[in-house]
Design a protein around this motif. Sequence first.
Motif, mmCIF file in Angstrom:
data_model
loop_
_atom_site.group_PDB
_atom_site.id
_atom_site.type_symbol
_atom_site.label_atom_id
_atom_site.label_comp_id
_atom_site.label_asym_id
_atom_site.label_seq_id
_atom_site.Cartn_x
_atom_site.Cartn_y
_atom_site.Cartn_z
ATOM 1 N N ARG A 75 55.357 52.940 66.199
ATOM 2 C CA ARG A 75 56.303 53.686 67.028
ATOM 3 C C ARG A 75 57.014 54.824 66.310
ATOM 4 N NH1 ARG A 75 55.655 48.731 68.625
ATOM 5 N NH2 ARG A 75 55.582 48.277 70.852
ATOM 6 N N ILE A 76 56.650 55.045 65.047
ATOM 7 C CA ILE A 76 57.318 56.134 64.336
ATOM 8 C C ILE A 76 56.327 57.229 63.941
ATOM 9 C CG2 ILE A 76 59.171 54.722 63.362
ATOM 10 C CD1 ILE A 76 57.529 54.796 60.703
ATOM 11 N N GLY A 77 56.892 58.397 63.720
ATOM 12 C CA GLY A 77 56.141 59.473 63.095
ATOM 13 C C GLY A 77 56.924 59.865 61.865
ATOM 14 N N MET A 101 43.793 56.586 62.426
ATOM 15 C CA MET A 101 44.537 55.690 61.551
ATOM 16 C C MET A 101 45.699 55.058 62.318
ATOM 17 S SD MET A 101 43.048 55.804 58.610
ATOM 18 C CE MET A 101 44.083 55.337 57.264
ATOM 19 N N LYS A 102 46.194 55.785 63.305
ATOM 20 C CA LYS A 102 47.298 55.256 64.093
ATOM 21 C C LYS A 102 46.805 54.488 65.314
ATOM 22 C CE LYS A 102 50.771 58.528 62.579
ATOM 23 N NZ LYS A 102 51.955 59.271 63.005
ATOM 24 N N GLY A 103 45.507 54.225 65.353
ATOM 25 C CA GLY A 103 44.986 53.305 66.360
ATOM 26 C C GLY A 103 44.464 53.936 67.624
ATOM 27 N N LEU A 104 44.387 55.272 67.675
ATOM 28 C CA LEU A 104 43.863 55.902 68.880
ATOM 29 C C LEU A 104 42.357 56.064 68.755
ATOM 30 C CD1 LEU A 104 46.520 58.710 69.223
ATOM 31 C CD2 LEU A 104 46.325 56.692 70.658
ATOM 32 N N SER A 105 41.659 56.032 69.882
ATOM 33 C CA SER A 105 40.217 56.270 69.824
ATOM 34 C C SER A 105 39.743 56.856 71.141
ATOM 35 C CB SER A 105 39.473 54.965 69.526
ATOM 36 O OG SER A 105 39.773 54.031 70.525
ATOM 37 N N GLY A 106 38.531 57.361 71.110
ATOM 38 C CA GLY A 106 37.891 57.875 72.322
ATOM 39 C C GLY A 106 38.650 59.027 72.944
ATOM 40 N N ALA A 112 45.312 63.267 72.572
ATOM 41 C CA ALA A 112 46.486 63.294 71.699
ATOM 42 C C ALA A 112 46.379 64.436 70.695
ATOM 43 C CB ALA A 112 46.627 61.961 70.968
ATOM 44 N N VAL A 113 45.185 64.607 70.125
ATOM 45 C CA VAL A 113 45.007 65.663 69.122
ATOM 46 C C VAL A 113 45.177 67.037 69.765
ATOM 47 C CG1 VAL A 113 43.335 66.750 67.582
ATOM 48 C CG2 VAL A 113 43.594 64.273 67.584
ATOM 49 N N ASP A 114 44.563 67.222 70.940
ATOM 50 C CA ASP A 114 44.717 68.512 71.625
ATOM 51 C C ASP A 114 46.187 68.782 71.969
ATOM 52 O OD1 ASP A 114 42.067 68.986 71.434
ATOM 53 O OD2 ASP A 114 41.555 68.342 73.468
ATOM 54 N N ARG A 115 46.878 67.725 72.390
ATOM 55 C CA ARG A 115 48.280 67.875 72.765
ATOM 56 C C ARG A 115 49.124 68.335 71.568
ATOM 57 N NH1 ARG A 115 52.276 64.291 71.956
ATOM 58 N NH2 ARG A 115 50.777 62.678 71.447
ATOM 59 N N VAL A 116 48.983 67.640 70.428
ATOM 60 C CA VAL A 116 49.835 68.009 69.291
ATOM 61 C C VAL A 116 49.465 69.377 68.725
ATOM 62 C CG1 VAL A 116 50.537 65.715 68.599
ATOM 63 C CG2 VAL A 116 48.445 66.680 67.643
ATOM 64 N N LEU A 147 53.342 63.405 65.006
ATOM 65 C CA LEU A 147 53.546 63.311 66.461
ATOM 66 C C LEU A 147 52.362 62.726 67.212
ATOM 67 C CD1 LEU A 147 55.087 66.815 67.011
ATOM 68 C CD2 LEU A 147 56.201 64.664 67.592
ATOM 69 N N VAL A 148 51.241 62.546 66.495
ATOM 70 C CA VAL A 148 49.996 62.303 67.205
ATOM 71 C C VAL A 148 49.988 60.967 67.953
ATOM 72 C CG1 VAL A 148 48.651 61.210 65.366
ATOM 73 C CG2 VAL A 148 47.519 62.725 66.975
ATOM 74 N N ASN A 149 50.791 60.018 67.501
ATOM 75 C CA ASN A 149 50.851 58.739 68.227
ATOM 76 C C ASN A 149 51.985 58.727 69.254
ATOM 77 O OD1 ASN A 149 52.654 58.842 66.073
ATOM 78 N ND2 ASN A 149 52.737 56.624 65.854
ATOM 79 N N ASN A 150 52.493 59.924 69.568
ATOM 80 C CA ASN A 150 53.587 60.066 70.526
ATOM 81 C C ASN A 150 54.732 59.099 70.217
ATOM 82 O OD1 ASN A 150 54.971 61.123 72.596
ATOM 83 N ND2 ASN A 150 53.728 60.218 74.228
ATOM 84 N N PRO A 151 55.324 59.206 69.026
ATOM 85 C CA PRO A 151 56.273 58.186 68.560
ATOM 86 C C PRO A 151 57.631 58.289 69.240
ATOM 87 C CG PRO A 151 56.157 59.972 66.990
ATOM 88 C CD PRO A 151 55.178 60.300 68.064
ATOM 89 N N GLU A 152 58.291 57.143 69.311
ATOM 90 C CA GLU A 152 59.650 57.142 69.869
ATOM 91 C C GLU A 152 60.636 57.674 68.845
ATOM 92 O OE1 GLU A 152 60.618 53.180 71.422
ATOM 93 O OE2 GLU A 152 58.455 52.876 71.576
ATOM 94 N N VAL A 153 60.303 57.462 67.575
ATOM 95 C CA VAL A 153 61.211 57.853 66.508
ATOM 96 C C VAL A 153 60.488 58.783 65.540
ATOM 97 C CG1 VAL A 153 62.565 57.006 64.555
ATOM 98 C CG2 VAL A 153 62.459 55.669 66.665
#
Lengths: 337, 271
Positions: A75-77, A101-106, A112-116, A147-153
């Motif tokens: 939950r953090i970046g 590495m932060k658990g995203l796939s496909g 997420a990558v395009d967004r950041v 930011l790539v995992n859209n963190p809360e913190v």
Amino acid sequence: MIEVQNLTKNYGPVAAIKNVSFEVGKGEILGFLGPNGAGKTTTMRILTGYFPATSGSAKVAGYDVFNQINEVRKRIGYLPENVPLYTDMSVKGYLNLAAQMKGLSGSAKKKAVDRVIEEVGLIQMRSRLIKKLSKGYRQRVGLAQSLVNNPEVLILDEPTVGLDPKQITDIRSLIKHLAGDRTVILSTHILPEVSMTCDKVTIINRGQIVVSDTLENLTKRSTDFSEISVLVRDHGKDVGSVLRGLPGVKEVKSVETGKDNGTRKFDVSLPQDEDLRGAVAKAITGADIELLEMASRQVTLEEIFIRHITKEEDHSPEPEANETATANSTEEEEASE
Amino acid sequence: MNAFFAMFKRELAHYFTSPIAYVVLIIFSILSGWFYVQGFLLPYSLYCQQYDMMQMQANPMMAQQMPAPNFTELIVPSLFSTFSIILIFLVPLLTMRLISEEKREGTIELLYTYPVSDLQVILAKYAAALVIFLFTVLLCAIYLYVPELLKEGGGVVEWRPILSALLGYFLLGAASISLGLIFSAVTENQIVSAALTFALLLFLWVVGWAPQSGTVEGVMKTLAESVSLTDRSEDLFKGLIHLSDLVFFLCVIVGALFITMRSLESHRWRG
């Protein structure tokens, strides 16, 4: 969102931080302010689970950083101070790696990558190698990574250090924009950064919290109208006695301006409970003196900072030389990590 | 698993962009190719010709003294012994930067704060180094297929002992790489990491000479015999698969990875 209670971290016999407690609410931006070696990085590293504290407790996004560190990490970046990146990779390749590495796939990863990349303004640079990027763009890649995992913190350690003035402004407004409803901790030793980006300030020195409050309260608390300075062109008139003749004026000091262009500057002390600025202005113009400038001495964050930190040092029982040595060794410890 | 593959892919790509992989593979090809052709293949074919001549002259006395040329028996064990010495020089190149570079560049700080376990990171790096090493195993397999092509009708190469030799060579390399990984985790300096790996591998090679020289006795002798990595693979090179040798290599690999993991963890309590 972030609750820190009595956090202490010892590097051998040296305490990097002692009994640090603070809280940051959801959506707030906390400026973590302190001189180099004060313990900012240490505190942040504990919050990110880089290493545990010696004692005390900390919760991030409702999870304990000691027992549920993996939940916290999801939950953090985090952007460390020296912006460590795999410089042999392309921007996109690196962000893909960070996302995985932060658990995203496909498709979630791709999105997420395009967004950041868009959020931090790296669209033009997406296929460049990171080692070919300027420091400012590298900082953006570092931010994108956090930011790539859209963190809360978001935890940012000196995010503007080493950038040129234009890049600093860009990164600051980017951070403000990215914050949104995220909780952000931002460490810095640059004071204007705090006034420009943060809602709350925590000043830390020698591992201890000196003061923690909202920016508004901090500056209000130390501003009043009892100290003003006036700049006049006197044409040979005795400005000092005009000011002293005013009822309520406690003290008038002539200040050396260093410029011999017929202007003179005075610091005037007024009573605390009465706003006499208007009366001063009238008296000066009434005596046919040109009033060029009048300013109440706004206490800047710099002054609050210096005041709090020197106050600390005055109370310190240990000899100064020893203190500096401790501070240095703490810094070295941090650097060697 | 996701993180493992991401890291594995990055490490593998880094081997080729850096370009350590090319350096290692080219050096290995040149050295091993030279040794193989000049030191083994040509002498062997010379020997075969001489043997045939002896047979034709029908000199039974001489013919009996010369053993029948058998590729697998005469060439393979000493060929792989030579290759394992090349490995001592090349493995440090493969392992030196794996973790030490992350430490120096500070990128390890991010790894520590990502939701991945240290084990995943270590295994990914280990696997990437193994893949590069596997290219050399493949090259060895090709070398051994060459005589089959040269001789009409084939039948020169006996595959089962050769597979055993390849397994021995693979295990030797895998164990060496795992030992190198330890040293890349304990220092942030790549040169120190490479030097320590090289020293250890060299020692584990030469320690095997001690028992043969007869200078050590008793426990020391047993110890020297059992820790030598290169000696452990000798029997496998000959086509003899002992369970004890397999277990030995497995223990070295698992033990080394475990130590590496502990070493990575140590930053949490060392402060």
